[in-house]
Design a protein around this motif. Sequence first.
Motif, PDB file in Angstrom:
ATOM      1  N   THR A  91       0.830  -1.205   0.000  1.00 21.16           N
ATOM      2  CA  THR A  91       0.000   0.000   0.000  1.00 21.16           C
ATOM      3  C   THR A  91       0.864   1.254   0.000  1.00 21.16           C
ATOM      4  O   THR A  91       0.604   2.217  -0.738  1.00 21.16           O
ATOM      5  N   LEU A  92       1.907   1.255   0.820  1.00 20.74           N
ATOM      6  CA  LEU A  92       2.805   2.409   0.858  1.00 20.74           C
ATOM      7  C   LEU A  92       3.608   2.518  -0.434  1.00 20.74           C
ATOM      8  O   LEU A  92       3.900   3.635  -0.899  1.00 20.74           O
ATOM      9  N   ALA A  93       3.978   1.378  -1.006  1.00 19.26           N
ATOM     10  CA  ALA A  93       4.700   1.423  -2.283  1.00 19.26           C
ATOM     11  C   ALA A  93       3.823   2.009  -3.388  1.00 19.26           C
ATOM     12  O   ALA A  93       4.293   2.779  -4.238  1.00 19.26           O
ATOM     13  N   GLU A  94       2.548   1.660  -3.381  1.00 17.45           N
ATOM     14  CA  GLU A  94       1.619   2.223  -4.363  1.00 17.45           C
ATOM     15  C   GLU A  94       1.466   3.732  -4.163  1.00 17.45           C
ATOM     16  O   GLU A  94       1.447   4.506  -5.131  1.00 17.45           O
ATOM     17  N   ALA A  95       1.365   4.153  -2.903  1.00 12.32           N
ATOM     18  CA  ALA A  95       1.253   5.583  -2.621  1.00 12.32           C
ATOM     19  C   ALA A  95       2.504   6.330  -3.057  1.00 12.32           C
ATOM     20  O   ALA A  95       2.429   7.436  -3.601  1.00 12.32           O
ATOM     21  N   ARG A 180      -0.269   5.985   5.083  1.00 13.89           N
ATOM     22  CA  ARG A 180       0.666   5.588   6.142  1.00 13.89           C
ATOM     23  C   ARG A 180      -0.035   5.569   7.494  1.00 13.89           C
ATOM     24  O   ARG A 180       0.125   4.628   8.288  1.00 13.89           O
ATOM     25  N   MET A 181      -0.816   6.632   7.760  1.00 15.06           N
ATOM     26  CA  MET A 181      -1.531   6.710   9.033  1.00 15.06           C
ATOM     27  C   MET A 181      -2.564   5.593   9.135  1.00 15.06           C
ATOM     28  O   MET A 181      -2.756   5.004  10.203  1.00 15.06           O
ATOM     29  N   SER A 182      -3.232   5.294   8.045  1.00 16.17           N
ATOM     30  CA  SER A 182      -4.244   4.236   8.045  1.00 16.17           C
ATOM     31  C   SER A 182      -3.608   2.868   8.283  1.00 16.17           C
ATOM     32  O   SER A 182      -4.158   2.032   9.007  1.00 16.17           O
ATOM     33  N   LEU A 183      -2.440   2.643   7.660  1.00 17.82           N
ATOM     34  CA  LEU A 183      -1.749   1.369   7.866  1.00 17.82           C
ATOM     35  C   LEU A 183      -1.373   1.189   9.330  1.00 17.82           C
ATOM     36  O   LEU A 183      -1.621   0.120   9.921  1.00 17.82           O
ATOM     37  N   ILE A 184      -0.776   2.221   9.923  1.00 15.31           N
ATOM     38  CA  ILE A 184      -0.388   2.118  11.330  1.00 15.31           C
ATOM     39  C   ILE A 184      -1.627   1.917  12.197  1.00 15.31           C
ATOM     40  O   ILE A 184      -1.627   1.079  13.116  1.00 15.31           O
ATOM     41  N   GLY A 185      -2.686   2.684  11.915  1.00 16.34           N
ATOM     42  CA  GLY A 185      -3.901   2.542  12.697  1.00 16.34           C
ATOM     43  C   GLY A 185      -4.499   1.147  12.596  1.00 16.34           C
ATOM     44  O   GLY A 185      -4.965   0.589  13.598  1.00 16.34           O
ATOM     45  N   ASP A 186      -4.498   0.574  11.395  1.00 15.23           N
ATOM     46  CA  ASP A 186      -5.032  -0.790  11.231  1.00 15.23           C
ATOM     47  C   ASP A 186      -4.202  -1.801  12.008  1.00 15.23           C
ATOM     48  O   ASP A 186      -4.741  -2.735  12.624  1.00 15.23           O
ATOM     49  N   ILE A 187      -2.874  -1.638  11.974  1.00 16.70           N
ATOM     50  CA  ILE A 187      -2.016  -2.572  12.714  1.00 16.70           C
ATOM     51  C   ILE A 187      -2.286  -2.484  14.209  1.00 16.70           C
ATOM     52  O   ILE A 187      -2.484  -3.497  14.896  1.00 16.70           O
ATOM     53  N   VAL A 188      -2.302  -1.250  14.747  1.00 11.45           N
ATOM     54  CA  VAL A 188      -2.518  -1.069  16.183  1.00 11.45           C
ATOM     55  C   VAL A 188      -3.906  -1.537  16.573  1.00 11.45           C
ATOM     56  O   VAL A 188      -4.086  -2.224  17.593  1.00 11.45           O
ATOM     57  N   ASP A 189      -4.910  -1.208  15.776  1.00 10.19           N
ATOM     58  CA  ASP A 189      -6.284  -1.589  16.092  1.00 10.19           C
ATOM     59  C   ASP A 189      -6.449  -3.101  16.117  1.00 10.19           C
ATOM     60  O   ASP A 189      -7.064  -3.660  17.032  1.00 10.19           O
ATOM     61  N   ASN A 190      -5.895  -3.778  15.125  1.00 14.50           N
ATOM     62  CA  ASN A 190      -6.008  -5.237  15.085  1.00 14.50           C
ATOM     63  C   ASN A 190      -5.179  -5.899  16.173  1.00 14.50           C
ATOM     64  O   ASN A 190      -5.557  -6.963  16.687  1.00 14.50           O
ATOM     65  N   ALA A 191      -4.045  -5.294  16.523  1.00 10.69           N
ATOM     66  CA  ALA A 191      -3.235  -5.857  17.606  1.00 10.69           C
ATOM     67  C   ALA A 191      -3.971  -5.774  18.939  1.00 10.69           C
ATOM     68  O   ALA A 191      -3.951  -6.723  19.739  1.00 10.69           O
ATOM     69  N   ILE A 192      -4.627  -4.644  19.186  1.00  8.56           N
ATOM     70  CA  ILE A 192      -5.425  -4.520  20.409  1.00  8.56           C
ATOM     71  C   ILE A 192      -6.570  -5.530  20.409  1.00  8.56           C
ATOM     72  O   ILE A 192      -6.855  -6.178  21.428  1.00  8.56           O
ATOM     73  N   ALA A 193      -7.217  -5.666  19.254  1.00  2.00           N
ATOM     74  CA  ALA A 193      -8.317  -6.632  19.158  1.00  2.00           C
ATOM     75  C   ALA A 193      -7.831  -8.057  19.379  1.00  2.00           C
ATOM     76  O   ALA A 193      -8.529  -8.874  19.996  1.00  2.00           O
ATOM     77  N   ALA A 261      -0.812 -10.419   9.830  1.00  2.00           N
ATOM     78  CA  ALA A 261       0.221 -10.952   8.941  1.00  2.00           C
ATOM     79  C   ALA A 261       0.203 -10.232   7.594  1.00  2.00           C
ATOM     80  O   ALA A 261       1.264  -9.921   7.029  1.00  2.00           O
ATOM     81  N   ALA A 262      -0.993  -9.960   7.079  1.00  3.21           N
ATOM     82  CA  ALA A 262      -1.086  -9.256   5.796  1.00  3.21           C
ATOM     83  C   ALA A 262      -0.630  -7.806   5.920  1.00  3.21           C
ATOM     84  O   ALA A 262      -0.014  -7.258   5.009  1.00  3.21           O
ATOM     85  N   LEU A 263      -0.911  -7.151   7.048  1.00  2.81           N
ATOM     86  CA  LEU A 263      -0.548  -5.750   7.229  1.00  2.81           C
ATOM     87  C   LEU A 263       0.938  -5.564   7.494  1.00  2.81           C
ATOM     88  O   LEU A 263       1.546  -4.600   7.013  1.00  2.81           O
ATOM     89  N   SER A 264       1.520  -6.467   8.262  1.00  3.44           N
ATOM     90  CA  SER A 264       2.919  -6.300   8.673  1.00  3.44           C
ATOM     91  C   SER A 264       3.905  -7.048   7.799  1.00  3.44           C
ATOM     92  O   SER A 264       5.092  -6.703   7.778  1.00  3.44           O
ATOM     93  N   GLY A 265       3.447  -8.089   7.095  1.00  2.25           N
ATOM     94  CA  GLY A 265       4.364  -8.900   6.307  1.00  2.25           C
ATOM     95  C   GLY A 265       5.046  -9.995   7.105  1.00  2.25           C
ATOM     96  O   GLY A 265       5.868 -10.737   6.556  1.00  2.25           O
ATOM     97  N   LEU A 266       4.729 -10.124   8.399  1.00  2.00           N
ATOM     98  CA  LEU A 266       5.313 -11.177   9.224  1.00  2.00           C
ATOM     99  C   LEU A 266       4.536 -12.476   9.052  1.00  2.00           C
ATOM    100  O   LEU A 266       3.380 -12.483   8.621  1.00  2.00           O
TER     101      LEU A 266
END
Length: 507
Positions: A91-95, A180-193, A261-266
């Motif tokens: 997503t960031l590469a596309e941006a 970038r902000m959306s990606l970080i927010g999605d990672i943090v939100d899903n990690a909390i969930a 895994a999809a958001l972080s690549g891990l």
Amino acid sequence: MHSNGDAERSSIGTLPVRAALLITANLLTACTLQPDYQRAELDVPGAWVNGASASSDAPNIVTMAGQDWWSRLHDPSIDRLVEAGLSDNPTLAEAAARVDRARALATGANAGRLPGITLEGSATRAREAADPSSGPSVQKSASFGARANWEVDLWGRVREGTTAARRRLDARIAEANGARMSLIGDIVDNAIALRACVLTRKVLQSDLTSREVELGIARKRLSFGAIAPVEVAAVQSNFLTARTQRIAQQEMCARLTNALAALSGLEASTIRAEFGSEPVAMANLNLLEPVDYDRIPIPPETQLALPATILLANPDVLAAENEAAARWAEVAVARAERLPRLDLVGVLTGQWIRSFGVGTTFISNSLGATLSGPLLDGGAGAANVRVAQAGYREAVAQLQLIARTTVRDLEDALAARQSADLRVQTAQESLEQARFALRANSARFEAGAIAQFELGETRRQLNRAQQDAITAQTDRAQSWVALVRRVGPAPSRQFTSTPENENSFND
């Protein structure tokens, strides 16, 4: 071909024309077809309806968004996930590619404000047999020169086109910041969930084990004839319902793991090990082990600036604002296309000719102007202006809609934060009372004062209180994430693309 004298006379004759063109250009270059762009009026409230009170020394959320805001949750697992997601993400590469493309287009548009120079050259060799007695003759010729073209920007067509390209570059940069902000927010939100999902699954496993014990007791009582079969069926139905909930909860944890895994690549296995989301066998469950609520991050106390200040930093609003400005500039371009166009052309050419053993050299130069413009276009020019005007109105409407949506989302996040803060307090009190009741009834059960059924019901009350506490703490953390991600990054943390197409623009 011209002789040297002809070339000199031609050059002298163009001096009055050249002076007239320069005077005309100086007089008309400043002409504008419309006023400068002005930001549209936005329906922004003066204060937040659901604004939560915070201490005066609490950091402002705009300032916090300009830093590594996710580190304020003090969760090393979230820090590692965000770092991995930012290092390599499609997503960031596309941006970044969109920003680079917009920068290249802006560079190309700006090039039209400067003269263009092209080099021209040719060489020929001809052989003719004019007289058989003297043999064939060879003629050689070569020419080399430069041609300069420059459009006198009488009506600001080139200038406004450059402005539109620059504004679209700013819009793409704002969108990249938002991505970038959306990606970080999605990672943090899903990690909390995922943290909450693992804790909730543990509670459901405890409830399932309690109901399994209760089912075993009911079956023994049925074998002794102490209860009717219908009572066993009711207990078994409750046990199966609890098992269904546990299976569904395990699926939710798996989905959250896959999303991270999809958001972080891990790898998903790495995330499961990091968050302890591996399935736990029923035989390995310790009912007396307390639920570790500290694993759900506690957000810091923050202040929220006024709505107008927040909108100035929001990437969606910035992108829509720059798009509206670009559309406004395109209206001027469409109007300028209907007016005459003045182009200056300068040519400097050197020619070398050699024939019959004699060589000749010519140096010629010329400067001219071309004035062109539409005479009859069937209304196409006027239609293009109306199209550009409609595009601008559309962009303004989108800007106003995005501003309203952003304010609404922030109000929703504030309301959710207030509700979660209150529910965390009440859920904690309920949890403490449920723990006290379980300890008391456990002692009564060991003394033979109550039956297993009563003890099981007390344990299930504790499980429900635990789930309420997990939900409230999760909502509190996720509402804080929603606030930060809707504010957007501060200028110090804005997205930057590759420097390949960097170019400075002069107004």
